[in-house]
Enzyme design. Structure first.
Site, PDB file in Angstrom:
ATOM      1  N   GLY A 175      72.357  53.168 -43.380  1.00 34.22           N
ATOM      2  CA  GLY A 175      70.929  53.152 -43.059  1.00 34.22           C
ATOM      3  C   GLY A 175      70.576  51.982 -42.167  1.00 34.22           C
ATOM      4  N   TYR A 176      70.876  52.135 -40.904  1.00 35.62           N
ATOM      5  CA  TYR A 176      70.568  51.070 -39.932  1.00 35.62           C
ATOM      6  C   TYR A 176      69.390  51.488 -39.040  1.00 35.62           C
ATOM      7  CZ  TYR A 176      74.669  47.934 -40.502  1.00 35.62           C
ATOM      8  OH  TYR A 176      75.602  47.024 -40.941  1.00 35.62           O
TER       9      TYR A 176
ATOM     10  N   GLU B  88      82.701  49.014 -37.458  1.00 38.15           N
ATOM     11  CA  GLU B  88      82.300  50.359 -37.053  1.00 38.15           C
ATOM     12  C   GLU B  88      82.776  50.616 -35.622  1.00 38.15           C
ATOM     13  OE1 GLU B  88      78.073  51.104 -37.079  1.00 38.15           O
ATOM     14  OE2 GLU B  88      78.343  53.227 -36.598  1.00 38.15           O
TER      15      GLU B  88
HETATM   16  C1  LIG Z   1      76.167  61.057 -33.695  1.00 42.91           C
HETATM   17  C2  LIG Z   1      75.387  59.855 -34.077  1.00 42.91           C
HETATM   18  C3  LIG Z   1      75.559  59.316 -35.345  1.00 42.91           C
HETATM   19  C4  LIG Z   1      74.814  58.211 -35.744  1.00 42.91           C
HETATM   20  N1  LIG Z   1      74.956  57.770 -37.018  1.00 42.91           N
HETATM   21  C5  LIG Z   1      74.158  56.772 -37.460  1.00 42.91           C
HETATM   22  C6  LIG Z   1      74.184  56.385 -38.812  1.00 42.91           C
HETATM   23  O1  LIG Z   1      74.937  56.906 -39.617  1.00 42.91           O
HETATM   24  N2  LIG Z   1      73.364  55.421 -39.241  1.00 42.91           N
HETATM   25  C7  LIG Z   1      72.511  54.795 -38.388  1.00 42.91           C
HETATM   26  O2  LIG Z   1      71.805  53.916 -38.835  1.00 42.91           O
HETATM   27  N3  LIG Z   1      72.437  55.136 -37.083  1.00 42.91           N
HETATM   28  C8  LIG Z   1      73.232  56.128 -36.612  1.00 42.91           C
HETATM   29  N4  LIG Z   1      73.157  56.509 -35.285  1.00 42.91           N
HETATM   30  C9  LIG Z   1      72.152  55.877 -34.414  1.00 42.91           C
HETATM   31  C10 LIG Z   1      72.702  55.037 -33.289  1.00 42.91           C
HETATM   32  O3  LIG Z   1      73.199  53.815 -33.769  1.00 42.91           O
HETATM   33  C11 LIG Z   1      71.579  54.854 -32.260  1.00 42.91           C
HETATM   34  O4  LIG Z   1      71.302  56.127 -31.733  1.00 42.91           O
HETATM   35  C12 LIG Z   1      71.962  53.919 -31.155  1.00 42.91           C
HETATM   36  O5  LIG Z   1      72.065  52.594 -31.625  1.00 42.91           O
HETATM   37  C13 LIG Z   1      70.988  53.960 -29.970  1.00 42.91           C
HETATM   38  O6  LIG Z   1      69.653  53.832 -30.342  1.00 42.91           O
HETATM   39  P1  LIG Z   1      68.553  54.880 -29.856  1.00 42.91           P
HETATM   40  O7  LIG Z   1      69.078  56.229 -30.121  1.00 42.91           O
HETATM   41  O8  LIG Z   1      67.270  54.493 -30.453  1.00 42.91           O
HETATM   42  O9  LIG Z   1      68.488  54.686 -28.281  1.00 42.91           O
HETATM   43  P2  LIG Z   1      67.606  53.614 -27.480  1.00 42.91           P
HETATM   44  O10 LIG Z   1      67.828  52.261 -28.064  1.00 42.91           O
HETATM   45  O11 LIG Z   1      66.209  54.088 -27.362  1.00 42.91           O
HETATM   46  O12 LIG Z   1      68.314  53.644 -26.052  1.00 42.91           O
HETATM   47  C14 LIG Z   1      67.964  54.569 -25.017  1.00 42.91           C
HETATM   48  C15 LIG Z   1      68.758  54.196 -23.757  1.00 42.91           C
HETATM   49  O13 LIG Z   1      68.372  52.888 -23.309  1.00 42.91           O
HETATM   50  C16 LIG Z   1      69.507  52.053 -23.185  1.00 42.91           C
HETATM   51  N5  LIG Z   1      69.152  50.679 -23.553  1.00 42.91           N
HETATM   52  C17 LIG Z   1      68.445  50.248 -24.621  1.00 42.91           C
HETATM   53  N6  LIG Z   1      68.376  48.910 -24.652  1.00 42.91           N
HETATM   54  C18 LIG Z   1      69.064  48.457 -23.568  1.00 42.91           C
HETATM   55  C19 LIG Z   1      69.372  47.169 -23.030  1.00 42.91           C
HETATM   56  N7  LIG Z   1      68.969  46.043 -23.635  1.00 42.91           N
HETATM   57  N8  LIG Z   1      70.101  47.112 -21.900  1.00 42.91           N
HETATM   58  C20 LIG Z   1      70.529  48.249 -21.273  1.00 42.91           C
HETATM   59  N9  LIG Z   1      70.261  49.481 -21.738  1.00 42.91           N
HETATM   60  C21 LIG Z   1      69.552  49.590 -22.867  1.00 42.91           C
HETATM   61  C22 LIG Z   1      70.525  52.642 -24.152  1.00 42.91           C
HETATM   62  O14 LIG Z   1      71.823  52.264 -23.832  1.00 42.91           O
HETATM   63  C23 LIG Z   1      70.272  54.122 -24.002  1.00 42.91           C
HETATM   64  O15 LIG Z   1      70.975  54.571 -22.882  1.00 42.91           O
HETATM   65  C24 LIG Z   1      73.899  57.605 -34.853  1.00 42.91           C
HETATM   66  C25 LIG Z   1      73.746  58.118 -33.574  1.00 42.91           C
HETATM   67  C26 LIG Z   1      74.470  59.237 -33.183  1.00 42.91           C
HETATM   68  C27 LIG Z   1      74.249  59.766 -31.799  1.00 42.91           C
END
Ligand SMILES: Cc1cc2nc3c(=O)[nH]c(=O)nc-3n(C[C@H](O)[C@H](O)[C@H](O)COP(=O)(O)OP(=O)(O)OC[C@H]3O[C@@H](n4cnc5c(N)ncnc54)[C@H](O)[C@@H]3O)c2cc1C
Lengths: 393, 375
Positions: free
Chosen positions: A132-133, A248
């Site tokens: 739950g992150y 991870e």
């Molecule tokens: C299949 C899958 C499984 C997952 N499982 C889990 C899980 O079990 N538990 C959990 O907690 N989370 C989980 N996640 C979530 C995952 O960790 C997040 O989706 C990820 O960290 C990206 O966050 P976001 O989706 O909000 O994208 P955003 O943060 O909104 O990013 C959107 C875009 O902007 C870019 N971006 C954002 N900030 C910057 C920056 N500072 N510099 C350059 N580019 C940037 C990103 O790279 C991306 O391309 C999962 C995701 C997927 C796809």
């Protein structure tokens, strides 16, 4: 003969005897993967047999201490075990976020009670964990999370929402980041563990482009979490969170490695495109793309070996998992792009045998998440630039 | 064996790093170029290399060498690459020694190589691209052979004391067998060497063999069985060139990252721009992966593993890809100054291209992997 040679001989013999033949074939679908947990029903008796045999020896987590259900093996012995398993194409007996993520964090930050309780259950595959992150407004900017934990003396009251929680609906427990102090961004986060069966926890699956639904929105409504379930100090959860993320990333980077036994990409290309009279793939540009891809894939194989050796010897840069995660996941996406190109229309079939029961197109779609989950490629590049190359802010 | 340098190898690395940086930094190569030096490297420096024992790095202790392996030779080559030091180390102390090792020719040539007096060149390539083709013929004549044909891209070919030549004693040009390897002294009658200056200002010769007569004892190994020493030579040469490339790519990367930390535009350091940071981080990743591939190849070679050949091709192709990226990004991120002769980064680009081509480029080695994998 050295002790290690003896260990190899004994391990080989033990595996020959205890690894069922069905567990030496590649996994075909998600159902074939053993995740353990309370809701787990083995897909075959062999799957259960294999898990139990390995767990009894502590070899689901070979390098953990025996007291916590591990095998107590040295790094060199662990390497031998992995090599011997690879040699017979043995399946991983247990897949688990507990092993690859929570376990290492508990080993470093957990109390003795937490270790004895949780680690042993993880090792035996009794409890399945989810992470739950992420939250709707805290993805890449993870430390901006809002889920709150109010201090109620001996327990916290947790309220908020998580998202993208992989397998939340199938997991027994969650390791969760909560806010215990609103005045400090990174310094106001705590790391807690709780049972998903606790009152106030609800999950809602999210359908993915692959047609699978491995993750959920997760809601917490006045969930009571005993304080003994907090890992490490209050408001210092970010340290635990980062440490866990390193593991991870390491796990996800492993996806860049070719699976043991055969090469589905090459075999697939030969099957569809065919070989010419010189024994070369009949599509020269596809052949060239695959060959240059294989250079990188094999070089990355060496990099993975180097990374693990350096980690074990304490020589790896602490931010190196970011590099491994970045490279491995981009590579894996490339592999599946080629796999689709090699498979042609066969690979497009959503359910047929020709697409291995749809495993090819679904995996292709799934790999697109490799460079998003666990921190996006862009975030990994930021970390490499700042922490390894020490470029200015 | 863990995939990192052990303590002894790290000590060697520190020693050689200091030595090369002090005695043969980029300015040394620049000075040779500006003087239009006809030898292409410094014999004095080579003597110093010999005094430190490095010329005999791969030669057994029983034969007067250091008795070390390809990992250690690679440590030296990486520093040579990082400083763009012109040196016969790769052709002489690595590839030629690998070919001669264990043959009757070793006794004859090793003392001179160890002493820093004998320079060796490798006459392997016959076309503009490195290929597994040997068309040059060696006809039996008297109790020896007559060599006829041409070789190209022979580094140090115009100054070498010893030229290792692959020629055909049987079969046709693209046959694997029927090759014999010869150790030809430089003053052999009928041999002409035309040195050409290459893009990186090093010198490579085109050799013409017009019925060059050699004794039977010039044969390295056995007649018709030259494939074995030739393969040893190629594996060592390819691995060594990979290590040198690693140094070139790493040196260019370090210069570029350094520049990103000092060049200001728009009132801020260019290294703070994310568009550049991401490319630098990507470059770092490629170089790290290449480094692992090289060490893997070196270790497997030293172990005499069957998997060494594949690892060598992976290393050569991967370092060519990563280093090409490094020098291209290097010039781009330096901006205009990167295009000037006065600034060093351009030298890295030139050297990388030469080494990428030497002993087979990335495509050649990717193709080899594909053939070995059956597609
Ligand atoms: C299949 C899958 C499984 C997952 N499982 C889990 C899980 O079990 N538990 C959990 O907690 N989370 C989980 N996640 C979530 C995952 O960790 C997040 O989706 C990820 O960290 C990206 O966050 P976001 O989706 O909000 O994208 P955003 O943060 O909104 O990013 C959107 C875009 O902007 C870019 N971006 C954002 N900030 C910057 C920056 N500072 N510099 C350059 N580019 C940037 C990103 O790279 C991306 O391309 C999962 C995701 C997927 C796809």
């Amino acid at each position: 003969m050295t002790d290690l040679d003896t260990f190899r001989t004994e391990t080989r013999a033990w595996l020959a005897e205890n690894c069922p033949p069905e567990m030496r074939k590649p996994v075909r679908s998600e159902d074939d993967v053993c995740w353990g947990g309370r809701q787990f029903t083995p897909s075959t008796p062999a799957q259960k047999e294999w898990l139990d045999a390995m767990a009894a020896k502590g070899w689901t987590v070979p390098d953990w201490p025996k007291a916590y259900g591990g095998g107590g093996l040295t790094p060199a012995e662990t390497k031998v075990l992995r090599e011997e398993m690879a040699a017979i194409k043995a399946r991983n007996p247990l897949n688990s976020f507990g092993i690859s993520m929570l376990g290492p964090a508990l080993l470093k930050y957990g109390t003795e009670e937490q270790k004895l309780d949780h680690l042993t259950k993880i090792a035996r595959g009794e409890i399945r964990w989810c992470q739950g992150y992420s939250e709707p407004n805290a993805g890449s900017d993870l430390a901006g999370l809002a889920t709150s934990a109010e201090d109620k003396g001996d327990h916290y009251l947790v309220n908020g929402q998580k998202v993208w929680t992989s397998y939340a609906d199938k997991a027994d427990w969650i390791f969760c980041l909560v806010r215990t102090d609103k005045t400090s961004k990174q310094g106001g986060i705590s790391f807690v563990l709780f049972d998903m069966a606790s009152p106030g926890v609800t999950t809602k699956p999210i359908l993915l482009i692959s047609g699978n639904s491995p993750f959920c929105e997760t809601f917490f409504d006045n969930v009571k979490v005993p304080k003994v379930n907090r890992v490490y100090e209050e408001n210092k959860g970010w340290d635990v969170a980062k440490y866990l993320l390193g593991h991870e990333r390491e796990m996800i980077s492993g996806m860049g490695l070719a699976s043991s036994g055969g090469n589905p990409l090459i075999d697939g290309a030969i099957a569809t495109v065919g070989l010419d009279h010189n024994g070369r793939l009949a599509d020269p540009l596809l052949r060239a793309s695959i060959a240059l891809f294989e250079v990188r894939a094999k070089a990355f194989g060496a990099m993975s070996e180097r990374f693990i050796d350096e980690l074990k010897a304490g020589k790896a840069h602490p931010a190196q998992p970011s590099m491994m995660k970045y490279y491995g996941t981009e590579l894996n996406k490339g592999r599946y792009e080629l796999m689709m190109a090699a498979g042609g229309s066969d690979a497009l079939e959503w359910d047929s045998d020709r697409s291995r029961g749809g495993a090819i197109p679904r995996s292709w779609l799934r790999t697109k998440a490799n460079s998003i989950e666990g921190g996006t490629s862009e975030i990994q590049l930021n970390i490499i630039a700042k922490r390894i190359l020490e470029l200015p802010a | 064996m863990p995939l990192y340098l052990d303590d002894d190898q790290t000590v060697l690395q520190d020693t050689i790093r200091d030595f090369v940086a002090e005695h043969a930094p980029v300015s040394h190569m620049r000075a040779l170029r500006d003087a239009d030096d006809a030898t292409g490297f410094s014999r004095d420096l080579w003597k110093q290399f010999a005094e430190m024992g490095f010329t005999g790095i791969l030669i057994g202790e029983d034969q007067g060498g250091l008795g070390l392996g390809h990992v250690e030779a690679g440590v030296v080559l990486e520093e040579i690459g990082r400083n763009l030091s012109p040196s016969p180390f790769l052709s002489t102390a690595v590839a030629a020694v690998a070919a001669l090792k264990g043959t009757g020719q070793a006794e004859r040539w090793f003392p001179g190589i160890i002493a820093g007096e004998t320079i060796a060149a490798l006459a392997i390539d016959e076309g503009a691209k490195h290929r597994d083709i040997v068309a040059m013929t060696a006809e039996r004549s008297g109790n020896g052979f007559k060599l006829t044909g041409a070789k190209r891209f022979v580094t140090h070919g115009h100054t070498a004391d010893l030229i290792i030549v692959a020629a055909r004693t049987g079969g046709s040009a693209d046959d694997t067998d029927g090759i014999t390897l010869f150790a030809v002294p430089k003053d052999a009658a009928g041999l002409t060497a035309n040195a050409e200056r290459l893009a990186d200002s090093s010198l490579a010769a085109r050799l013409e063999f017009d019925g060059v007569a050699v004794d039977a004892d010039a044969v390295i190994g056995e007649v018709d069985a030259g494939r074995t020493p030739l393969d040893r030579l190629l594996r060592a040469g390819r691995t060594g060139a990979s290590a040198e490339l690693l140094g070139v790519g790493g040196g260019a990367m370090d210069m570029t990252i350094g520049y990103m930390k000092e060049r200001k535009q728009f009132g801020t350091l260019i290294g703070s721009f994310q568009a550049l940071q991401h490319r630098a981080a990507h470059l770092y990743s490629e170089m790290e992966v290449a480094r692992a591939a090289v060490l893997k190849a070196q270790q497997l070679l030293d172990q005499g593993s069957e998997r060494a050949d594949e690892a060598v091709s992976v290393a050569k192709a991967m370092t060519a890809l990563a280093t090409t990226l490094s020098v291209q990004e290097g010039i781009q991120m330096h901006g205009g100054i990167g295009m000037t002769d006065e600034y060093d980064i351009g030298f890295y680009m030139k050297r990388a291209r030469v080494l990428a081509e030497m002993f087979g480029d990335a495509n050649f080695h990717a193709d080899r992997l594909a053939v070995a994998a059956g597609y």
